[in-house]
Scaffold this active site. Sequence first.
Site, mmCIF file in Angstrom:
data_model
loop_
_atom_site.group_PDB
_atom_site.id
_atom_site.type_symbol
_atom_site.label_atom_id
_atom_site.label_comp_id
_atom_site.label_asym_id
_atom_site.label_seq_id
_atom_site.Cartn_x
_atom_site.Cartn_y
_atom_site.Cartn_z
ATOM 1 N N GLY A 93 72.103 26.979 74.544
ATOM 2 C CA GLY A 93 71.587 25.546 74.758
ATOM 3 C C GLY A 93 72.263 24.823 75.883
ATOM 4 N N GLY A 141 72.001 28.646 70.781
ATOM 5 C CA GLY A 141 70.839 27.963 70.509
ATOM 6 C C GLY A 141 69.545 28.869 70.140
ATOM 7 N N GLU A 164 80.879 31.824 71.227
ATOM 8 C CA GLU A 164 81.415 30.332 71.523
ATOM 9 C C GLU A 164 83.094 30.211 71.564
ATOM 10 O OE1 GLU A 164 77.002 30.122 70.490
ATOM 11 O OE2 GLU A 164 78.602 31.219 69.573
ATOM 12 N N ASP A 172 77.972 27.890 66.169
ATOM 13 C CA ASP A 172 77.207 26.746 65.377
ATOM 14 C C ASP A 172 75.667 27.148 65.218
ATOM 15 O OD1 ASP A 172 76.439 26.567 68.017
ATOM 16 O OD2 ASP A 172 76.162 24.254 67.845
#
Length: 381
Positions: A93, A141, A164, A172
């Site tokens: 992302g 993402g 991450e 996430d």
Amino acid sequence: MLRSRLRPISLNRLQIITQHLTMSSHSPSEAEVLLAKSGCAGVITMNRPKVLNALNLNMVQHIYKQLKIWEEDPDIFLVIIKGSGGKAFCAGGDIIAVTNAGKSGDKFAQDFFRQEYILNNAIGTCKKPYVALIDGITMGGGVGLSVHGQFRVASEKTLFAMPETAIGLFPDVGGGYFLPRLPGNLGLYIGLTGFRLRGRDVQKAGIATHFVDSEKIPSLEKDLTSLKGPSKKYVAEVLDTYHTKSAAGDEKPFILAENLDKINSLFTANSVEELFENLKKDGSPFAQQQLQTLSKMSPTSLKMTFRQLKNGASLTLQEVLTMEYRLSQACMRGHDFYEGVRAVLIDKDQNPKWKPERLEDVTNEYLDSCFASLGSNDLKL
């Protein structure tokens, strides 16, 4: 050998993480994502090959809007999503934009996560078969754009990772939903260590539903878009046929097969501290390698991720995304995310100074605040 592929932070891994974070600076345009009808299908093509199809807010908004239109279109029977350029499905992302916005208190840091997670939920609840062709790098993402759909097709070019914790964030985009649902403690292991899975191993881990040779994917797409009156059953039959035809290398064992017992035993813990103790007591080469890897991660991210995945095991996707939105905003208020991006991407010294730097200094009270409701600012799905 497995051991060589489990080195804590190799140059190649840092390059992959950097790719996961890299974004271009040109202004957004609809051409960043191509949306087209092809036969019975709506086809989404992420069209930013120079930055490995990294996902920005413009793309999120266009994909969400079109997905909702296609759900109600009687001429569209399935949705296919893919990446352009031959290297990546989607490498992550718009982290740089989020970092800059978070530092300045700009509302973008709220909007990006909110709209991305709303799209993740739309994919997870899509009323029509959703086929993600993850033929290349798929991280962050890009995982959110694929893993919640009904079908995920990996190829020998697929590289899957959720790195991450190395940048002060957490896995996430619904990671708290799908990771705990992988066999045993595999999801917790992947989420904490950022371990990379390649090719057929993405399917053997249970992340992809099918494996198809990359050279066969254009033919697969043609057969899917040519289906007459397709249903989930017919889509599955086409995918199963191509999966069966792509049998080369299937006899090789899963990359983590020899260590699954250790992953399931050592990663069974009530806290990150207990997990570290398990690894220290075991003392095997595998355990030592995991200690080396985990010791480089943000202590705050490790504890946040541990609780995220433990909680997520019993939550719906919607509840997980609401939880993760709270965590995203906690990261925006904190220190480690900005420091991780600085160390990995901006200064590239690969030497983040985490605060706190010790696991025991990340208190339960602080974690409770990260998971606490945002009131009227909570994500609503």
